[in-house]
Design an enzyme around this catalytic site. Sequence first.
Site, PDB file in Angstrom:
ATOM      1  N   LYS A 103       0.467  -1.363  -0.087  1.00 42.07           N
ATOM      2  CA  LYS A 103      -0.331   0.071   0.015  1.00 42.07           C
ATOM      3  C   LYS A 103       1.238   1.215  -0.195  1.00 42.07           C
ATOM      4  CE  LYS A 103      -4.308  -1.941   2.547  1.00 42.07           C
ATOM      5  NZ  LYS A 103      -4.610  -1.504   1.142  1.00 42.07           N
TER       6      LYS A 103
ATOM      7  N   ARG B  78     -10.248 -11.518   2.351  1.00 40.40           N
ATOM      8  CA  ARG B  78     -10.531 -12.610   1.236  1.00 40.40           C
ATOM      9  C   ARG B  78     -10.564 -14.721   1.679  1.00 40.40           C
ATOM     10  NH1 ARG B  78     -11.401  -9.684  -3.680  1.00 40.40           N
ATOM     11  NH2 ARG B  78     -11.160  -7.729  -2.538  1.00 40.40           N
TER      12      ARG B  78
HETATM   13  N1  BES Z   1      -7.899  -3.936   4.173  1.00 40.50           N
HETATM   14  C1  BES Z   1      -8.345  -3.513   2.869  1.00 40.50           C
HETATM   15  C2  BES Z   1      -9.685  -2.536   2.359  1.00 40.50           C
HETATM   16  C3  BES Z   1     -10.055  -1.521   2.697  1.00 40.50           C
HETATM   17  C4  BES Z   1      -9.856  -0.301   2.314  1.00 40.50           C
HETATM   18  C5  BES Z   1      -9.974  -1.096   4.961  1.00 40.50           C
HETATM   19  C6  BES Z   1      -9.728   0.877   3.425  1.00 40.50           C
HETATM   20  C7  BES Z   1     -10.871  -0.221   4.889  1.00 40.50           C
HETATM   21  C8  BES Z   1     -10.133   1.136   4.225  1.00 40.50           C
HETATM   22  C9  BES Z   1      -8.555  -4.537   1.879  1.00 40.50           C
HETATM   23  O1  BES Z   1      -7.272  -5.940   2.603  1.00 40.50           O
HETATM   24  C10 BES Z   1      -7.643  -4.094   0.582  1.00 40.50           C
HETATM   25  O2  BES Z   1      -6.443  -3.807   0.723  1.00 40.50           O
HETATM   26  N2  BES Z   1      -8.655  -4.404  -0.140  1.00 40.50           N
HETATM   27  C11 BES Z   1      -8.089  -4.129  -1.505  1.00 40.50           C
HETATM   28  C12 BES Z   1      -8.719  -5.038  -2.821  1.00 40.50           C
HETATM   29  C13 BES Z   1      -8.074  -4.262  -3.915  1.00 40.50           C
HETATM   30  C14 BES Z   1      -7.193  -4.938  -4.382  1.00 40.50           C
HETATM   31  C15 BES Z   1      -8.420  -5.269  -4.694  1.00 40.50           C
HETATM   32  C16 BES Z   1      -9.104  -2.738  -1.808  1.00 40.50           C
HETATM   33  O3  BES Z   1      -9.649  -2.169  -1.712  1.00 40.50           O
HETATM   34  O4  BES Z   1      -8.120  -1.582  -2.447  1.00 40.50           O
HETATM   35 ZN    ZN Z   2      -4.794  -5.240   2.537  1.00 38.09          ZN
END
Ligand code: BES
Ligand code: ZN
Length: 478
Positions: free
Chosen positions: A258, A332
Amino acid sequence: MEISVASDLQEASGDLLVLPVFKDRAWGPGAEAVAEELGGWLEPYLDGLDFTGKSGQTAAVPGAGGFARVMFVGLGEEADIDELRKAAGVVGRAAMRYEQVATTLSQVEIDGAAEAVTYGFVLGQYKFGKYLSDPKLSKTTSLLLVGDIEASEIDHGRTVAEAVALARDLVNEPAGGKKPEVLADLAVEMAAEHGIDITVYDRDEIAAEGFGGLYAVALGATNPPRMVVMKYRPEGAEKSLALVGKGIVFDSGGLSIKPAAGMETMKTDMSGAATVFGAVQAIATLGLKVNVTAITPLTENMTGGAAQRPGDVFTARNGKTVEVLNTDAEGRLVLADGLALAAEDKPDLMIDIATLTGACVVALGPKIAGLFSSDDDAAAQVEAAARRAGEKVWRMPVEQDYRTMLDSPIADLKNIGTRYGGAITAALFLQEFTDDHPWVHLDIAGPARLDKPDGYISKGGTGFAVSTLVALAEDMVG
Ligand code: BES
Ligand code: ZN
Ligand code: ZN
């Protein structure tokens, strides 16, 4: 804090008396007499403050009767149970420096008023002060609720509020202080206290049990993962509920890392697990007669040398293979094993709770959770519980037409779809592991944390969905 009951305001005394006021300054229970006692200056004074009784407004004035100070709180036009909870939360926060507080909010004529006021007040006073030299926690030692109130209403409000506070504490804890082992130990303690059966799987056992998603996500982490399975089996229970909570104690994204900005908020990524722990604590404390299986896969999502690589494939608990194209879509993967395990017992209803997708936050904003289910009855059941709990959820489609977005050329499915509809493809992914048992997915990525206080909700971790799950369990009791 001690919470007690008095049938009227005569004889009562303390540091602060809180009185409700409706829209256009219509006095609520007990307020008119106090206003009269205060005298003619009060109305012009409140005019000056522009205090009209609007929802969430407060105004503190000198004391009356046996009270050193009086605080008016606005309930707005339609004082429903949500409004009452919110007002009690605002008051709880505003009353932190008063030791003995009394209120007639509990006399507002709404079913469950005393419970709502207890819940709101206790949570309004919540503060995460663990790492502050001078935490300035609430000084309130007693709350007197005026009205014809049963002790069980207060107990209920308080038990659920304390469970929400537990979840908030866990979410607010920095990731370094809540390694999977630490959370598992806490679960063991909680289980012992309530006579709940518990099994904790370590890294080797996670591999041996076929929890391939959890194992894969944990590859990059030095701190070892845990799979925690709690079984609450009260006598006389007829229905069974499985709860699966995403427990990523820190989500760096893994090798699909990230951006630095905001990464610190990813200590929140175990909110689903925190909510499940809170719900189990409340359900067991209340002795609800419903079988609950609580499953929390716990790990960090890190970038260590052994981390899973984009393109790697693992086999989940139910035998399905998954091509991991983005290691940041890790929630997931751990939920896949959790849901597959839950489905093995064929529960009447299974629910997963997860801070799963940024896409859900884009769709619904910071205060509403996405609710996904292919089962209309199950969805309606959870929607009703959420409504009762005063938590906002919105049903989203589990559009089967999008399932092909998860097709992989080399495995049974891949872990990401295309750019659009990300919250839906995440739900479709989870569905592959439910074995078609009644299932509801709650994406709490938005409401799991809040940037500024709102009513009884504090800044930081919110404990969202604890109250909904308790309400749901209550609905499932015979
Ligand atoms: N933990 C994050 C989702 C999230 C985003 C939680 C903002 C709280 C606030 C999750 O694991 C994630 O990073 N999801 C990605 C998925 C994508 C790579 C398909 C996302 O939502 O960007
Ligand atoms: Zn994530
Ligand atoms: Zn995550």
